[in-house]
Every structure is written in structure tokens, then in C-alpha cells.
Design an enzyme around this catalytic site. Structure first.
Site: not given
Ligand code: NAP
Length: 286
Positions: A100, A56, A123
Site C-alpha cells: 500500500q 481491498k 498492482d
């Protein structure tokens, strides 16, 4: 010998296109004095999580998005993580915050995700953003479901009036993806570990999405001839390789379209994260 009949949907190539298409927006933001910034938080030393975060960060850099990595040990106190999130919420150079998952078991994932400012929740996991998605007016669509939709559209797979079967009902993949497919006028069936007659349902699907995390659980007998098969699953096998939820060799002889693992949904997830970060930046200065 029967050969592959399915058209391959190349997520790696499409992800590169998506990232390249973001560059003009990044340049336009720079002209207004804003460089998109993503902060990634990772706790513990799960090797897969580290690889995902590194990918990412690299994708951000390739697109002109600044990134910063906040790493914590596996035994990090929840308070320390929450303080980190609070600092990033206040930092005007940070437009997107990514936590994460999975977090180490002693941490309350819901509490940590809820601490992320909804305006920086690239997200799309915050209840406010999930609620907006449910209402059909999303601010940030969760990256994996957004990536799956882009893959389907790119391949020209029809959705309206078609039967989509999603195997998996997690908050980050299955549920939001089912909502997106519903919004595109598909008729959606969501399957999970308690679903009876899973194979029978799967075989009715025009679009079959496997997001269970069970290596090769979808064999050719679960695929309707000509269907589109999207494989979200990524499991690490004993020999260290990545395995999808679909038996690719078998299913590709029956399906009309299919995504590979790796090189399908994974790169698209990363590209959509970069896209959401650029969007968060645009919204922040709008
Ligand atoms: P998760 O939270 O573990 O959810 C898995 C879902 O699959 C659950 O709803 C579970 O049902 C269902 N399931 C498990 N075994 C099943 C079975 N035998 N039959 C039918 N349903 C079954 O996982 P997730 O976070 O959604 O991720 C799913 C997979 O996608 C994993 O392999 C993950 O690594 C991968 N993934 C890939 C990407 C990417 O970018 N490529 C991104 C995210 C996730 P219950 O609800 O009943 O337990």
C-alpha cells in the site's frame, strides 16, 4: 435552474458486477485445488491507507479470495519490509502481493516495489510489468487505470480517434492510463503541474480524466459539452469528506458522462485488484 445532463457512470454497481463475474473462475480454481491468495503490506498509520487496505481485504473475502494483512509501524526498517516481501514471494499460497502506497518517507518505494516478484505484482507497478504494458502485452494492468477503462467500456464511451486528456502523470495512474487509452486508438494528451493552458487543453477533450489530487480543480469551463469526465481524484477535505478533482455539480451540467466521488473509480480499483489476483493464480498453475 440548469439540471444535470450527464449520464452517471456508477462504479460501485459495476465493481459489484466485476466481482460477481470472477466467482466462476474462483470456483474453477478451487476445483483444481488452488484458492487465490492476496497479501497486503501496509506501513505506518495513515488513516486513508488503512481504509483502502481494509476495503481491498473485504472485497477479496466477498469473492472467495483469501487475504492476509501484514502491518508495520511507521518507523519500520526497510530490511524488515524487504524480508516480508521475500517471504511472500516464496509462499505458494500467496499469488498476489500488494504494497500500500505511500510508504513512510524514510523508505525507498522503488526498492520495495522492485522486490515484489513480477509474477505476484497484482498492482502492476514492477518495471517488468510496466514494460510489458508499454509494449502492449500487459500481464497485470495497474488497477486504477484498468478500472477506468472498464468504466469507459461499460458506459459505451467511444475512444478510437477521440481526444483523451489525462491530467496527472504519476506512474500508478496518469502514465499507465495514457498508454491504455493510446492502445485503444485515442489521441492522448498528458497534462501535469507545469502544463501551460491546461483549461484550454481540457476543453478539447472528448474524454477528460482528472487524476491530480486537487479538489474540484476541474470546473464546467474546462469541460467540452458532451464529453466524458472521469474523476480519479480522492482528497480528504477539512470536514472529513472525500472530494474528487472535478466540481461535480457544475461539470455534470455540461458533460455527457461523469463519474461520482465516491462511488466511481475507487470501487473499480478494488475490483480490478481482485481480478488481477485471480489472474495471477491462474497463471501460477497454467
Ligand atoms: P500523484 O503521484 O500526486 O500525481 C499527481 C499528478 O497530478 C502529478 O503528475 C502532478 O503533476 C499532477 N498535478 C498536480 N497538481 C496539478 C495541477 N494543478 N494541474 C495539473 N496537474 C497537476 O498522485 P496519484 O497517485 O497519481 O493520484 C492522483 C489522485 O488520484 C489523488 O487524489 C489520489 O488520491 C487519487 N487516486 C485515486 C485512486 C482511486 O482508486 N480512486 C487510486 C489512486 C489514486 P507533476 O507530475 O508535475 O507533479
Amino acid at each position: 435552474m440548469q439540471h444535470m445532463t450527464a449520464r452517471l457512470i456508477d462504479g460501485k454497481a459495476l465493481a459489484a458486477e466485476v466481482r460477481a463475474a470472477l466467482r466462476p473462475a474462483v470456483t474453477a480454481l478451487a476445483a483444481r485445488g488452488a484458492q487465490p491468495g492476496l497479501a497486503a503490506i501496509v506501513a505506518g498509520d495513515d488513516p486513508a491507507s488503512r481504509v483502502y487496505v481494509r476495503n481491498k481485504v473485504r472485497a477479496c473475502e466477498e469473492t472467495g479470495v483469501r487475504s492476509e494483512l501484514h502491518e508495520f509501524p511507521a518507523d519500520v526498517a526497510e530490511r524488515a519490509l524487504l524480508e516480508c516481501v521475500a517471504g511472500l514471494n516464496r509462499d505458494p499460497a500467496v499469488h498476489g502481493i500488494l504494497v500500500q502506497l505511500p510508504l513512510p518517507a524514510h523508505l525507498d518505494t522503488e526498492r520495495v516495489l522492485a522486490a515484489v516478484s513480477p509474477a505476484k505484482d497484482v498492482d502492476g507497478f514492477h518495471v517488468e510489468n510496466l514494460g510489458a504494458l508499454l509494449r502492449g502485452a500487459p500481464r497485470f494492468v495497474p488497477c486504477t487505470p484498468a478500472g477506468v477503462l472498464r468504466l469507459l467500456d461499460h458506459a459505451g464511451v467511444p475512444l478510437a480517434g477521440r481526444h483523451a486528456v489525462v491530467i496527472g502523470r504519476s506512474n500508478i495512474v496518469g502514465k499507465p492510463l495514457a498508454l491504455l487509452l493510446l492502445q485503444r486508438d485515442a489521441t492522448v494528451t498528458i497534462c501535469h503541474s507545469k502544463t501551460a493552458r491546461l483549461a484550454e487543453l481540457a476543453r478539447q477533450a472528448d474524454v477528460l480524466v482528472a487524476a491530480a489530487g486537487r479538489p474540484r480543480m476541474v470546473g464546467a469551463e474546462m469541460v467540452k459539452p458532451g464529453a466524458c469526465v472521469i474523476d480519479v481524484g480522492t482528497s480528504r477535505t477539512a470536514d472529513g469528506k472525500l472530494s474528487g478533482d472535478v466540481d461535480f455539480a457544475a461539470a455534470s451540467k455540461v458533460a455527457g458522462w461523469i463519474t461520482p466521488v465516491p462511488g466511481g473509480v475507487g470501487p473499480m480499483t478494488v475490483a480490478m485488484l481482485v481480478a488481477n489476483t485471480v489472474r495471477a493464480t491462474e497463471l501460477s498453475i497454467a
